[in-house]
Design a protein around this motif. Structure first.
Motif, PDB file in Angstrom:
ATOM      1  N   LEU A  57       0.859  -1.174   0.000  1.00  0.00           N
ATOM      2  CA  LEU A  57       0.000   0.000   0.000  1.00  0.00           C
ATOM      3  C   LEU A  57       0.899   1.229   0.000  1.00  0.00           C
ATOM      4  O   LEU A  57       1.743   1.387   0.887  1.00  0.00           O
ATOM      5  N   LEU A  58       0.714   2.090  -0.998  1.00  0.00           N
ATOM      6  CA  LEU A  58       1.510   3.306  -1.144  1.00  0.00           C
ATOM      7  C   LEU A  58       0.622   4.511  -0.888  1.00  0.00           C
ATOM      8  O   LEU A  58      -0.509   4.558  -1.365  1.00  0.00           O
ATOM      9  N   ALA A  59       1.127   5.468  -0.144  1.00  0.00           N
ATOM     10  CA  ALA A  59       0.389   6.694   0.161  1.00  0.00           C
ATOM     11  C   ALA A  59       1.070   7.882  -0.516  1.00  0.00           C
ATOM     12  O   ALA A  59       2.290   8.018  -0.466  1.00  0.00           O
ATOM     13  N   VAL A  60       0.248   8.721  -1.141  1.00  0.00           N
ATOM     14  CA  VAL A  60       0.721   9.922  -1.846  1.00  0.00           C
ATOM     15  C   VAL A  60      -0.127  11.098  -1.383  1.00  0.00           C
ATOM     16  O   VAL A  60      -1.346  10.987  -1.244  1.00  0.00           O
ATOM     17  N   GLU A  61       0.506  12.219  -1.165  1.00  0.00           N
ATOM     18  CA  GLU A  61      -0.184  13.460  -0.791  1.00  0.00           C
ATOM     19  C   GLU A  61      -0.639  14.160  -2.069  1.00  0.00           C
ATOM     20  O   GLU A  61       0.179  14.449  -2.952  1.00  0.00           O
ATOM     21  N   THR A  62      -1.953  14.408  -2.182  1.00  0.00           N
ATOM     22  CA  THR A  62      -2.479  15.011  -3.408  1.00  0.00           C
ATOM     23  C   THR A  62      -1.869  16.383  -3.681  1.00  0.00           C
ATOM     24  O   THR A  62      -1.660  16.742  -4.845  1.00  0.00           O
ATOM     25  N   ASP A  63      -1.572  17.148  -2.642  1.00  0.00           N
ATOM     26  CA  ASP A  63      -1.018  18.491  -2.849  1.00  0.00           C
ATOM     27  C   ASP A  63       0.294  18.449  -3.623  1.00  0.00           C
ATOM     28  O   ASP A  63       0.593  19.364  -4.391  1.00  0.00           O
ATOM     29  N   SER A  64       1.074  17.388  -3.436  1.00  0.00           N
ATOM     30  CA  SER A  64       2.366  17.299  -4.119  1.00  0.00           C
ATOM     31  C   SER A  64       2.216  16.972  -5.601  1.00  0.00           C
ATOM     32  O   SER A  64       3.166  17.112  -6.360  1.00  0.00           O
ATOM     33  N   CYS A  65       1.027  16.567  -6.016  1.00  0.00           N
ATOM     34  CA  CYS A  65       0.796  16.186  -7.417  1.00  0.00           C
ATOM     35  C   CYS A  65       0.224  17.325  -8.242  1.00  0.00           C
ATOM     36  O   CYS A  65       0.149  17.226  -9.471  1.00  0.00           O
ATOM     37  N   GLY A  66      -0.197  18.388  -7.584  1.00  0.00           N
ATOM     38  CA  GLY A  66      -0.700  19.560  -8.289  1.00  0.00           C
ATOM     39  C   GLY A  66      -1.833  19.249  -9.250  1.00  0.00           C
ATOM     40  O   GLY A  66      -2.737  18.481  -8.943  1.00  0.00           O
ATOM     41  N   GLN A  67      -1.739  19.815 -10.440  1.00  0.00           N
ATOM     42  CA  GLN A  67      -2.784  19.680 -11.444  1.00  0.00           C
ATOM     43  C   GLN A  67      -2.773  18.327 -12.153  1.00  0.00           C
ATOM     44  O   GLN A  67      -3.630  18.073 -12.997  1.00  0.00           O
TER      45      GLN A  67
END
Length: 116
Positions: A57-67
């Protein structure tokens, strides 16, 4: 907000080795990396990874992905996050094994609360 990607062991190993990935075969076919919210992750595991061991399971912060993150209707008309670029190892907040116990994937306790 944290969003989640489930990878098989070989997909996780390839991301660690190559530092980026276009995703699993379904992601490559669809042209974006599929993610789930904390509330959607268990259903995603049950639907697409039933009985599979060796998952991560991998977690990513949406803010770091921008548009590059788009929220689009999918299963049951719910909005799912889709990443329209390669997933980079540096995008990850954390990654951990997703164990299978009695046929059910065991998600971290408090996942929904931790993702907000």
């Amino acid at each position: 907000m944290l969003i989640f990607k489930i990878f098989r062991a070989d997909e996780w190993a390839a991301l660690r080795k190559d530092k980026e990935t276009a995703g699993a075969p379904i992601d490559v076919t669809d042209g974006y990396v599929h993610f789930s919210t904390a509330e959607q992750a268990a259903e995603t595991a049950a639907k697409h990874f039933s009985g599979e061991e060796g998952l991560y399971l991998l977690a990513v912060e949406t803010d770091s992905c921008g548009q590059d993150i788009k929220w689009e209707k999918s299963r049951g008309d719910a909005l799912f996050p889709h990443l329209y670029r390669k997933l980079a190892l540096s995008d990850l907040v954390w990654a951990q094994p997703l164990p299978l116990l009695d046929g059910v994937h065991q998600f971290p306790a408090g996942l929904a609360e931790a993702s907000a």
